[in-house]
Design a protein around this motif. Structure first.
Motif, short mmCIF file in Angstrom:
data_model
loop_
_atom_site.label_atom_id
_atom_site.label_comp_id
_atom_site.label_asym_id
_atom_site.label_seq_id
_atom_site.Cartn_x
_atom_site.Cartn_y
_atom_site.Cartn_z
N UNK A 16 0.86 -1.19 0.00
CA UNK A 16 0.00 0.00 0.00
C UNK A 16 0.89 1.23 0.00
N UNK A 17 1.27 1.69 -1.20
CA UNK A 17 2.20 2.82 -1.33
C UNK A 17 1.56 4.13 -0.86
N UNK A 18 0.26 4.27 -1.04
CA UNK A 18 -0.42 5.51 -0.62
C UNK A 18 -0.31 5.67 0.90
N UNK A 24 5.22 8.25 6.03
CA UNK A 24 6.65 8.56 6.12
C UNK A 24 6.83 10.07 6.02
N UNK A 25 7.64 10.63 6.92
CA UNK A 25 7.80 12.07 7.01
C UNK A 25 8.69 12.64 5.90
N UNK A 27 9.96 13.40 2.42
CA UNK A 27 9.31 13.43 1.11
C UNK A 27 10.20 12.78 0.05
N UNK A 28 9.57 12.00 -0.81
CA UNK A 28 10.27 11.41 -1.94
C UNK A 28 10.90 10.05 -1.68
N UNK A 29 11.05 9.68 -0.42
CA UNK A 29 11.70 8.39 -0.14
C UNK A 29 10.80 7.22 -0.53
N UNK A 30 9.50 7.35 -0.32
CA UNK A 30 8.57 6.28 -0.68
C UNK A 30 8.49 6.15 -2.20
N UNK A 35 9.76 3.04 -7.02
CA UNK A 35 10.41 2.94 -8.33
C UNK A 35 11.41 1.79 -8.34
N UNK A 36 12.23 1.67 -7.28
CA UNK A 36 13.22 0.58 -7.20
C UNK A 36 12.54 -0.78 -7.07
N UNK A 37 11.45 -0.82 -6.33
CA UNK A 37 10.73 -2.09 -6.14
C UNK A 37 10.13 -2.57 -7.46
N UNK A 38 9.54 -1.65 -8.22
CA UNK A 38 8.95 -2.02 -9.50
C UNK A 38 10.01 -2.38 -10.54
N UNK A 39 11.21 -1.81 -10.40
CA UNK A 39 12.29 -2.11 -11.34
C UNK A 39 12.99 -3.44 -11.01
#
Length: 126
Positions: A16-18, A24-25, A27-30, A35-39
């Motif tokens: 659940x990425x949303x 997570x505080x 920004x951008x880390x999720x 992106x890395x997980x899908x790659x």
């Protein structure tokens, strides 16, 4: 156990990425993790290759078993031919002496030195 019931590519766990973007505080880390997980590509051996190897192994086992059975049959035939030759060439029983009997059938020889008293062999062997 053959693993034919499993799919070719295992399903990836649902994330659940949303939820993580809101929790997570930083920004951008999720987004970066998503992106890395899908790659990420996992290299799994295909089930068809395992099936081919299993079939070839079964065929190889059958070939080895057939060769062993054929070799065993030839050894048995040779052994029985030697035994038959022994019976064909031996003196008839009614003309044998004890020495001839012990020569043809060594298991009948009594060991009078090791067992000096009758029956000249251990009771267990009678």
């Amino acid at each position: 156990m053959v693993l034919t019931s499993l799919p070719e590519k295992p399903p990836s766990p649902a994330i659940d990425w949303v939820y993580y973007k809101t929790a997570v505080a930083k920004a951008g880390i999720v987004d970066e993790f998503e992106r890395k997980y899908n790659a990420l590509k996992l290299h799994c051996q295909k089930q068809s290759r395992i099936n081919v190897l299993t079939k070839s192994f079964v065929l190889l086992q059958a070939k080895i078993a057939a060769e062993y059975a054929q070799a065993s049959k030839s050894r048995i035939v040779q052994s029985l031919e030697r035994e038959l030759e022994k019976f064909i060439t031996m003196i008839p029983f009614d003309q044998m002496t004890f020495e001839d009997l012990n020569k043809v059938f060594p298991e009948t020889k009594l060991d009078k030195e090791k067992y000096p008293y009758w029956p000249h062999k251990p009771i267990e062997d009678l």
